[in-house]
Design a protein around this motif. Structure first.
Motif, short mmCIF file in Angstrom:
data_model
loop_
_atom_site.label_atom_id
_atom_site.label_comp_id
_atom_site.label_asym_id
_atom_site.label_seq_id
_atom_site.Cartn_x
_atom_site.Cartn_y
_atom_site.Cartn_z
N GLY A 29 0.79 -1.22 0.00
CA GLY A 29 0.00 0.00 0.00
C GLY A 29 0.82 1.27 0.00
N PHE A 30 2.14 1.16 -0.18
CA PHE A 30 2.98 2.35 -0.19
C PHE A 30 2.56 3.28 -1.31
N ALA A 31 2.34 4.55 -0.99
CA ALA A 31 1.99 5.58 -1.97
C ALA A 31 3.06 6.66 -1.91
N PRO A 32 3.90 6.77 -2.93
CA PRO A 32 5.03 7.69 -2.88
C PRO A 32 4.67 9.14 -2.54
N GLU A 33 3.47 9.56 -2.90
CA GLU A 33 3.08 10.94 -2.65
C GLU A 33 2.74 11.22 -1.19
N VAL A 34 2.32 10.21 -0.44
CA VAL A 34 1.82 10.46 0.91
C VAL A 34 2.38 9.57 2.00
N SER A 35 2.92 8.42 1.67
CA SER A 35 3.35 7.46 2.70
C SER A 35 4.66 7.86 3.37
N ASP A 36 4.76 7.51 4.65
CA ASP A 36 6.04 7.60 5.35
C ASP A 36 6.88 6.40 4.94
N VAL A 37 8.18 6.51 5.15
CA VAL A 37 9.09 5.39 4.99
C VAL A 37 9.53 5.03 6.40
N ASP A 38 8.97 3.93 6.91
CA ASP A 38 9.17 3.53 8.31
C ASP A 38 10.21 2.44 8.43
N ILE A 39 11.09 2.63 9.41
CA ILE A 39 12.15 1.66 9.68
C ILE A 39 12.25 1.49 11.19
N ALA A 40 12.54 0.28 11.63
CA ALA A 40 12.71 0.01 13.06
C ALA A 40 14.11 -0.53 13.31
N LEU A 41 14.76 0.05 14.30
CA LEU A 41 16.06 -0.43 14.76
C LEU A 41 15.81 -1.18 16.05
N VAL A 42 16.30 -2.41 16.12
CA VAL A 42 16.14 -3.20 17.34
C VAL A 42 17.53 -3.46 17.91
N PHE A 43 17.74 -2.90 19.09
CA PHE A 43 19.02 -3.03 19.78
C PHE A 43 19.04 -4.31 20.61
N ASP A 44 20.25 -4.75 20.95
CA ASP A 44 20.38 -5.81 21.95
C ASP A 44 19.97 -5.25 23.31
N GLU A 45 20.36 -4.01 23.55
CA GLU A 45 19.97 -3.26 24.74
C GLU A 45 19.98 -1.79 24.35
N ILE A 46 18.96 -1.05 24.75
CA ILE A 46 18.85 0.36 24.34
C ILE A 46 19.98 1.17 24.96
N PRO A 47 20.77 1.84 24.12
CA PRO A 47 21.81 2.73 24.66
C PRO A 47 21.18 3.90 25.41
N ALA A 48 21.88 4.42 26.39
CA ALA A 48 21.37 5.53 27.19
C ALA A 48 21.06 6.75 26.34
N ASP A 49 21.83 6.99 25.30
CA ASP A 49 21.65 8.17 24.46
C ASP A 49 20.93 7.84 23.15
N ALA A 50 20.15 6.78 23.14
CA ALA A 50 19.52 6.30 21.91
C ALA A 50 18.64 7.36 21.24
N ALA A 51 17.80 8.05 21.99
CA ALA A 51 16.87 9.02 21.40
C ALA A 51 17.62 10.09 20.61
N GLU A 52 18.64 10.66 21.21
CA GLU A 52 19.41 11.71 20.54
C GLU A 52 20.15 11.15 19.33
N ARG A 53 20.75 9.97 19.47
CA ARG A 53 21.53 9.40 18.38
C ARG A 53 20.64 8.95 17.22
N VAL A 54 19.45 8.43 17.52
CA VAL A 54 18.54 8.02 16.45
C VAL A 54 18.05 9.25 15.69
N THR A 55 17.76 10.33 16.39
CA THR A 55 17.35 11.58 15.73
C THR A 55 18.47 12.09 14.84
N ALA A 56 19.69 12.08 15.34
CA ALA A 56 20.84 12.53 14.54
C ALA A 56 21.06 11.61 13.34
N LEU A 57 20.87 10.32 13.54
CA LEU A 57 21.02 9.36 12.45
C LEU A 57 20.01 9.66 11.33
N ALA A 58 18.77 9.90 11.70
CA ALA A 58 17.73 10.19 10.70
C ALA A 58 18.09 11.43 9.89
#
Length: 185
Positions: A45-74
């Motif tokens: 159902g992906f529609a290039p004009e309107v759909s998000d491109v969603d990706i999930a990263l699954v860690f072995d254990e969430i790093p303490a600074d994950a939120a900031e680093r994931v935002t910077a990664l994006a």
């Protein structure tokens, strides 16, 4: 049933996912156990004009600074994509959690219950290990409560309600906003 590969052929979106998965591996150096495509890229159902491109990263254990680093990664990934994928890059949505929380059926990181259910049922492994068979699906009660909280936040905001009350303004906001207004409820 979960898919084992992406079947959707939109090349720019697939390239965006490929770059995001590769960069995540480099940024988190062995701390990511799996990278998955979610949403319409995973279940169709992906529609290039309107759909998000969603990706999930699954860690072995969430790093303490994950939120900031994931935002910077994006942001980093958005800057790397080829010109043909740039319109999609602004719609890259990165979800994240870790296997211990997922396998206990707990939300952690940025993978709320509705997205956790999508991840467990439809996620497509792009790289790494897949341990979803060890993880319980969020129960209906959790999904209903979380959805109610989302709706209260979304529809409790007067600027958004004003947009919905004005079809002309909603259409002027573009196809993506109009589509989301119809699909969110």
């Amino acid at each position: 049933m979960t898919r084992t590969r992406l079947t959707y052929a939109h090349r720019p979106a697939r390239e965006l996912l490929r770059i995001a998965a590769a960069e995540a591996g480099a940024w988190f150096l062995g701390r990511i156990s799996g990278v998955f495509a979610l949403g319409s890229m995973a279940h169709g159902g992906f529609a290039p004009e309107v759909s998000d491109v969603d990706i999930a990263l699954v860690f072995d254990e969430i790093p303490a600074d994950a939120a900031e680093r994931v935002t910077a990664l994006a942001e980093h990934v958005r800057a790397l994509v080829p010109a043909e994928a740039r319109p999609l890059a602004d719609r890259l949505s990165v979800f994240w959690s870790d296997w211990p929380h997922l396998c206990r059926g707990e939300g952690a990181g940025r993978l709320p219950a509705v997205d956790r259910a999508d991840f467990l049922e439809h996620g497509v492994l792009l790289t790494g290990h897949d341990l979803r068979h060890l993880c319980p699906r969020p129960d209906d009660g959790e999904l209903v409560v979380e959805s109610a909280h989302f709706a209260a936040r979304k529809f409790g905001a007067e600027p958004y309600l004003a947009l919905l009350r004005s079809p002309r303004r909603l259409l002027a906001a573009g196809a993506r906003e109009a589509t989301r207004a119809v699909l969110v409820p």
